[in-house]
Design a protein around this motif. Structure first.
Motif, PDB file in Angstrom:
ATOM      1  N   THR A  30       0.820  -1.216   0.000  1.00 42.57           N
ATOM      2  CA  THR A  30       0.000   0.000   0.000  1.00 42.57           C
ATOM      3  C   THR A  30       0.856   1.271   0.000  1.00 42.57           C
ATOM      4  O   THR A  30       0.442   2.292  -0.553  1.00 42.57           O
ATOM      5  N   VAL A  31       2.029   1.199   0.611  1.00 41.15           N
ATOM      6  CA  VAL A  31       2.947   2.341   0.535  1.00 41.15           C
ATOM      7  C   VAL A  31       3.345   2.603  -0.914  1.00 41.15           C
ATOM      8  O   VAL A  31       3.274   3.737  -1.411  1.00 41.15           O
ATOM      9  N   LEU A  32       3.743   1.543  -1.623  1.00 42.94           N
ATOM     10  CA  LEU A  32       4.161   1.681  -3.016  1.00 42.94           C
ATOM     11  C   LEU A  32       2.987   2.101  -3.901  1.00 42.94           C
ATOM     12  O   LEU A  32       3.138   2.954  -4.779  1.00 42.94           O
ATOM     13  N   ALA A  33       1.817   1.521  -3.642  1.00 39.25           N
ATOM     14  CA  ALA A  33       0.645   1.843  -4.456  1.00 39.25           C
ATOM     15  C   ALA A  33       0.249   3.308  -4.312  1.00 39.25           C
ATOM     16  O   ALA A  33      -0.226   3.931  -5.268  1.00 39.25           O
ATOM     17  N   GLY A  34       0.458   3.862  -3.119  1.00 39.77           N
ATOM     18  CA  GLY A  34       0.082   5.254  -2.884  1.00 39.77           C
ATOM     19  C   GLY A  34       0.788   6.249  -3.782  1.00 39.77           C
ATOM     20  O   GLY A  34       0.271   7.340  -4.047  1.00 39.77           O
ATOM     21  N   PHE A  35       1.980   5.866  -4.286  1.00 35.06           N
ATOM     22  CA  PHE A  35       2.741   6.767  -5.154  1.00 35.06           C
ATOM     23  C   PHE A  35       2.181   6.823  -6.576  1.00 35.06           C
ATOM     24  O   PHE A  35       2.456   7.782  -7.315  1.00 35.06           O
ATOM     25  N   VAL A  36       1.405   5.813  -6.988  1.00 41.68           N
ATOM     26  CA  VAL A  36       0.992   5.730  -8.394  1.00 41.68           C
ATOM     27  C   VAL A  36      -0.527   5.766  -8.606  1.00 41.68           C
ATOM     28  O   VAL A  36      -0.989   5.953  -9.723  1.00 41.68           O
ATOM     29  N   LEU A  37      -1.312   5.600  -7.551  1.00 42.71           N
ATOM     30  CA  LEU A  37      -2.749   5.440  -7.713  1.00 42.71           C
ATOM     31  C   LEU A  37      -3.528   6.752  -7.818  1.00 42.71           C
ATOM     32  O   LEU A  37      -4.676   6.745  -8.252  1.00 42.71           O
ATOM     33  N   PHE A  38      -2.910   7.874  -7.442  1.00 50.51           N
ATOM     34  CA  PHE A  38      -3.680   9.122  -7.370  1.00 50.51           C
ATOM     35  C   PHE A  38      -2.969  10.265  -8.111  1.00 50.51           C
ATOM     36  O   PHE A  38      -2.694  11.319  -7.531  1.00 50.51           O
ATOM     37  N   PRO A  39      -2.711  10.099  -9.402  1.00 49.03           N
ATOM     38  CA  PRO A  39      -1.978  11.146 -10.121  1.00 49.03           C
ATOM     39  C   PRO A  39      -2.824  12.360 -10.468  1.00 49.03           C
ATOM     40  O   PRO A  39      -2.310  13.483 -10.540  1.00 49.03           O
ATOM     41  N   ALA A  40      -4.135  12.179 -10.686  1.00 50.71           N
ATOM     42  CA  ALA A  40      -4.981  13.253 -11.225  1.00 50.71           C
ATOM     43  C   ALA A  40      -5.781  13.950 -10.139  1.00 50.71           C
ATOM     44  O   ALA A  40      -6.999  14.051 -10.202  1.00 50.71           O
ATOM     45  N   THR A  41      -5.090  14.444  -9.109  1.00 49.34           N
ATOM     46  CA  THR A  41      -5.768  15.199  -8.057  1.00 49.34           C
ATOM     47  C   THR A  41      -4.790  16.194  -7.443  1.00 49.34           C
ATOM     48  O   THR A  41      -3.605  16.216  -7.800  1.00 49.34           O
ATOM     49  N   THR A  42      -5.265  17.002  -6.518  1.00 45.55           N
ATOM     50  CA  THR A  42      -4.391  18.012  -5.919  1.00 45.55           C
ATOM     51  C   THR A  42      -3.425  17.367  -4.937  1.00 45.55           C
ATOM     52  O   THR A  42      -3.672  16.265  -4.427  1.00 45.55           O
ATOM     53  N   TYR A  48      -2.436   8.364   2.644  1.00 41.89           N
ATOM     54  CA  TYR A  48      -2.507   7.939   4.045  1.00 41.89           C
ATOM     55  C   TYR A  48      -3.674   6.989   4.257  1.00 41.89           C
ATOM     56  O   TYR A  48      -3.551   5.973   4.946  1.00 41.89           O
ATOM     57  N   GLY A  49      -4.831   7.297   3.664  1.00 40.68           N
ATOM     58  CA  GLY A  49      -6.002   6.449   3.827  1.00 40.68           C
ATOM     59  C   GLY A  49      -5.842   5.077   3.205  1.00 40.68           C
ATOM     60  O   GLY A  49      -6.469   4.109   3.645  1.00 40.68           O
ATOM     61  N   THR A  50      -5.007   4.974   2.163  1.00 40.39           N
ATOM     62  CA  THR A  50      -4.711   3.670   1.562  1.00 40.39           C
ATOM     63  C   THR A  50      -3.798   2.860   2.470  1.00 40.39           C
ATOM     64  O   THR A  50      -3.966   1.642   2.619  1.00 40.39           O
ATOM     65  N   LEU A  51      -2.844   3.524   3.093  1.00 38.39           N
ATOM     66  CA  LEU A  51      -1.901   2.850   3.982  1.00 38.39           C
ATOM     67  C   LEU A  51      -2.538   2.474   5.313  1.00 38.39           C
ATOM     68  O   LEU A  51      -2.364   1.334   5.798  1.00 38.39           O
ATOM     69  N   CYS A  52      -3.282   3.388   5.910  1.00 40.89           N
ATOM     70  CA  CYS A  52      -3.804   3.197   7.268  1.00 40.89           C
ATOM     71  C   CYS A  52      -5.326   3.179   7.257  1.00 40.89           C
ATOM     72  O   CYS A  52      -5.952   4.235   7.133  1.00 40.89           O
ATOM     73  N   SER A  53      -5.889   1.999   7.385  1.00 44.63           N
ATOM     74  CA  SER A  53      -7.341   1.875   7.455  1.00 44.63           C
ATOM     75  C   SER A  53      -7.808   2.043   8.900  1.00 44.63           C
ATOM     76  O   SER A  53      -7.006   2.288   9.804  1.00 44.63           O
ATOM     77  N   ASN A  54      -9.099   1.861   9.115  1.00 50.94           N
ATOM     78  CA  ASN A  54      -9.669   1.939  10.463  1.00 50.94           C
ATOM     79  C   ASN A  54      -9.661   0.578  11.147  1.00 50.94           C
ATOM     80  O   ASN A  54     -10.418   0.355  12.091  1.00 50.94           O
ATOM     81  N   TYR A  74     -13.708   6.693  -5.882  1.00 47.51           N
ATOM     82  CA  TYR A  74     -12.565   5.885  -6.319  1.00 47.51           C
ATOM     83  C   TYR A  74     -11.840   5.300  -5.116  1.00 47.51           C
ATOM     84  O   TYR A  74     -11.537   4.094  -5.070  1.00 47.51           O
ATOM     85  N   TYR A  75     -11.578   6.147  -4.121  1.00 45.14           N
ATOM     86  CA  TYR A  75     -10.883   5.671  -2.924  1.00 45.14           C
ATOM     87  C   TYR A  75     -11.696   4.602  -2.199  1.00 45.14           C
ATOM     88  O   TYR A  75     -11.142   3.584  -1.752  1.00 45.14           O
ATOM     89  N   THR A  76     -12.997   4.807  -2.068  1.00 48.15           N
ATOM     90  CA  THR A  76     -13.840   3.878  -1.325  1.00 48.15           C
ATOM     91  C   THR A  76     -13.862   2.501  -1.975  1.00 48.15           C
ATOM     92  O   THR A  76     -13.765   1.478  -1.301  1.00 48.15           O
ATOM     93  N   VAL A  77     -13.969   2.465  -3.306  1.00 48.92           N
ATOM     94  CA  VAL A  77     -13.926   1.175  -4.017  1.00 48.92           C
ATOM     95  C   VAL A  77     -12.564   0.517  -3.826  1.00 48.92           C
ATOM     96  O   VAL A  77     -12.461  -0.697  -3.584  1.00 48.92           O
ATOM     97  N   LEU A  78     -11.507   1.299  -3.898  1.00 38.39           N
ATOM     98  CA  LEU A  78     -10.158   0.766  -3.693  1.00 38.39           C
ATOM     99  C   LEU A  78      -9.999   0.189  -2.293  1.00 38.39           C
ATOM    100  O   LEU A  78      -9.541  -0.947  -2.110  1.00 38.39           O
ATOM    101  N   ARG A  79     -10.424   0.954  -1.285  1.00 37.48           N
ATOM    102  CA  ARG A  79     -10.231   0.571   0.114  1.00 37.48           C
ATOM    103  C   ARG A  79     -11.098  -0.611   0.526  1.00 37.48           C
ATOM    104  O   ARG A  79     -10.635  -1.511   1.247  1.00 37.48           O
ATOM    105  N   LEU A  80     -12.340  -0.639   0.077  1.00 41.79           N
ATOM    106  CA  LEU A  80     -13.300  -1.631   0.577  1.00 41.79           C
ATOM    107  C   LEU A  80     -13.452  -2.852  -0.329  1.00 41.79           C
ATOM    108  O   LEU A  80     -13.960  -3.885   0.124  1.00 41.79           O
TER     109      LEU A  80
END
Length: 301
Positions: A78-90, A99-105, A222-228
């Motif tokens: 998830t650390v590695l994925a975080g660098f490539v999964l969200f290119p088209a946002t601020t 952070y939300g991809t790395l650390c869930s609840n 997008y994040y919710t589908v990825l996370r859940l």
């Protein structure tokens, strides 16, 4: 199936109760913060410690090693994925999403769910699973928002965290067969039994702060589908192919399917992140998990 439905209905009802007590003003913002601190620093550690009071065997040790390694692989991925999964946002949103991809609840919501679905051994395995996540939470997780902490600061954060301390003590007591006096174990058990009710009501309090009209945009969806869905699916398939023990696999997948951690919004507010977006991530993914968690639970049992 009937027991699973009863469990999910019970948890859902507790969440609704938490939402209502916040909405009608029985609990305010300060009260919610105090209850959250009580759960994280007292109730959950007692719950974790109690879960280790089982008869030790070589099979248990093998399960511990397996679930620890699975969790470690998930954290690195998830650390590695975080660098490539969200290119088209601020950049501010990207920090929250990484952070939300790395650390869930999983550390807050996962324990009562694992215990409810898989019993006391499920809770024990969940406690081991969470050790790598808690470590990454205070190292790479903090580094996403700010400079990485020093090794000394990291070690202090990890070693002194109440949930890590309870894991260490629990392992010690399990391996040695030691026991507290009867009254002390009764106290720990009594506090531990509050975990599911208090944890689920805090989730409801978080949901109460959301305006449903502004919750969803493409990044949050997008994040919710990825996370859940995607992350737990990518844990489930290799575990099935490798014939991992069903209990180890079940706990690993279920905890991988937890929503965004509440610390996402806390750190976003404290550092240079989009705090409003982070709150929406937590609230929407938590609400969506009310649907996905029962589905995963039924698939894994």
């Amino acid at each position: 199936m009937a027991d699973m439905i009863d469990l999910q209905l019970m948890m859902f009802t507790l969440i609704i109760i938490g939402l209502m007590v916040k909405k009608i003003g029985i609990i305010g913002t300060t009260g919610q913060k105090n209850i959250t601190n009580l759960v994280v620093n007292v109730i959950l550690p007692c719950n974790i410690f109690k879960s280790f009071l089982v008869d030790f065997s070589s099979d248990i040790m093998a399960d511990f090693i397996m679930i620890f390694m699975i969790s470690l692989i998930i954290q690195v991925a998830t650390v590695l994925a975080g660098f490539v999964l969200f290119p088209a946002t601020t950049e501010a949103r990207r920090k929250c999403l990484r952070y939300g991809t790395l650390c869930s609840n999983a550390g807050f919501m996962g324990n009562p769910v694992a215990e409810g679905v898989f019993g006391s051994m499920g809770l024990t395995l969940a406690s081991i699973y969470l050790i790598p996540q808690r470590t990454m939470m205070w190292s790479e997780g903090i580094a996403i928002f700010t400079e990485a902490p020093s090794k000394k600061a990291l070690a202090k954060k990890v070693v002194t965290h109440p949930c890590i301390v309870s894991c260490i003590l629990g392992l010690l007591f399990m391996f040695t067969g030691w026991h507290f006096p009867g009254f002390a174990e009764d106290v720990i058990t009594s506090i531990s039994n509050c975990n599911t009710a208090m944890s689920m009501m805090v989730i409801g309090m978080i949901l109460a702060d959301a305006d449903p009209r502004t919750l969803v945009d493409k990044d949050i969806l997008y994040y919710t589908v990825l996370r859940l869905v995607i992350i737990p699916l990518l844990v489930w398939i290799p575990c099935r192919l490798a014939h991992v023990d069903s209990l180890v696999m079940g706990v690993s997948v279920l905890l991988a399917a937890m929503p965004a951690g509440a610390t996402t919004s806390i750190l976003a507010a404290q550092y240079d992140g989009d705090a409003e977006f982070a709150v929406k991530m937590v609230v929407f993914s938590t609400a969506a998990s009310l649907l996905t968690t029962p589905i995963w639970s039924m698939l894994l049992v």
